[in-house]
Scaffold this active site. Structure first.
Site, short mmCIF file in Angstrom:
data_model
loop_
_atom_site.label_atom_id
_atom_site.label_comp_id
_atom_site.label_asym_id
_atom_site.label_seq_id
_atom_site.Cartn_x
_atom_site.Cartn_y
_atom_site.Cartn_z
N ASP A 9 28.90 20.12 1.71
CA ASP A 9 27.94 19.07 1.33
C ASP A 9 26.47 19.37 1.64
O ASP A 9 25.72 18.46 2.03
CB ASP A 9 28.32 17.73 1.98
CG ASP A 9 29.72 17.28 1.63
OD1 ASP A 9 30.33 17.86 0.71
OD2 ASP A 9 30.22 16.36 2.30
N LYS A 85 34.51 16.51 -3.82
CA LYS A 85 35.31 15.58 -3.03
C LYS A 85 34.60 14.24 -2.98
O LYS A 85 33.40 14.14 -3.26
CB LYS A 85 35.53 16.12 -1.62
CG LYS A 85 34.27 16.29 -0.79
CD LYS A 85 34.60 16.88 0.57
CE LYS A 85 33.42 16.85 1.49
NZ LYS A 85 32.83 15.55 1.76
N CYS A 118 31.49 14.63 7.54
CA CYS A 118 32.34 15.56 6.78
C CYS A 118 32.64 16.85 7.53
O CYS A 118 33.75 17.38 7.42
CB CYS A 118 31.71 15.84 5.42
SG CYS A 118 31.58 14.32 4.43
#
Length: 180
Positions: A9, A85, A118
């Site tokens: 990310d 995701k 995350c």
């Protein structure tokens, strides 16, 4: 041990001018870039993750926005997988575990954002699945947070999560200590 680099990310919304800038995101991305370059030169498999929010009240990583795109400094290269995701744990609803197992990979090097969400969720899941996990702490970043009136600076949030991941069984190192 056969390892893969997992880039989690590192997306535009986490940088100055984005919808949810993190503390130290630019410095972490620069370190992440150096690691990515080394991983490529070592022939290490690389998997990039891009989070796309699906919640109606989401304020960042919105589908179709530039904020949800991967930060250019860590743009995927030829042959590198890019998985999308919508949950913090990169193993949920993605083919990550299968890709790693099929590739004979038993160790992960993790860089990314956010340390407190995350990176944490994915690292803990990888440990639960039996992977050897190394988190490069200076290639990760966290936000400032607040809890019951206590302001927590991003640097402290980051340090707390790195300490917790180390205690959970991950190897947590500075980029200068990383051996690919």
């Amino acid at each position: 041990m056969t390892r893969a680099l997992i880039v989690i990310d590192i997306q535009n919304d986490y940088f100055p001018g984005g919808a949810y800038p993190l503390v130290g995101s630019e410095a972490a991305a620069a370190v992440g870039h150096r690691i990515l370059v080394h991983a490529r030169s070592a022939g290490m498999p690389v998997v990039h993750f891009r989070h796309v929010s699906r919640e109606e009240d989401a304020t960042f990583f919105l589908p179709g926005t530039s904020g949800a795109e991967i930060y250019p400094l860590l743009a995927p290269g030829p042959g590198e997988r890019v998985l999308t995701k919508s949950l913090p744990n990169a193993f949920v609803d993605t083919p990550l575990a299968e890709l790693l197992r099929e590739g004979g990979i038993d160790g992960l090097v993790v860089v990314g954002m956010m340390s407190s969400m995350c990176v944490d969720a994915t690292t803990r899941a990888a440990l639960d699945l039996g992977f050897d996990v190394t988190v490069v702490h200076d290639a990760c970043a966290a936000p400032d947070l607040e809890f019951e009136g206590t302001e927590l600076p991003g640097s402290l949030v980051h340090a707390a999560f790195m300490a917790a991941l180390r205690d959970a069984g991950a190897t947590v190192v500075a980029s200068t200590e990383l051996r690919l």
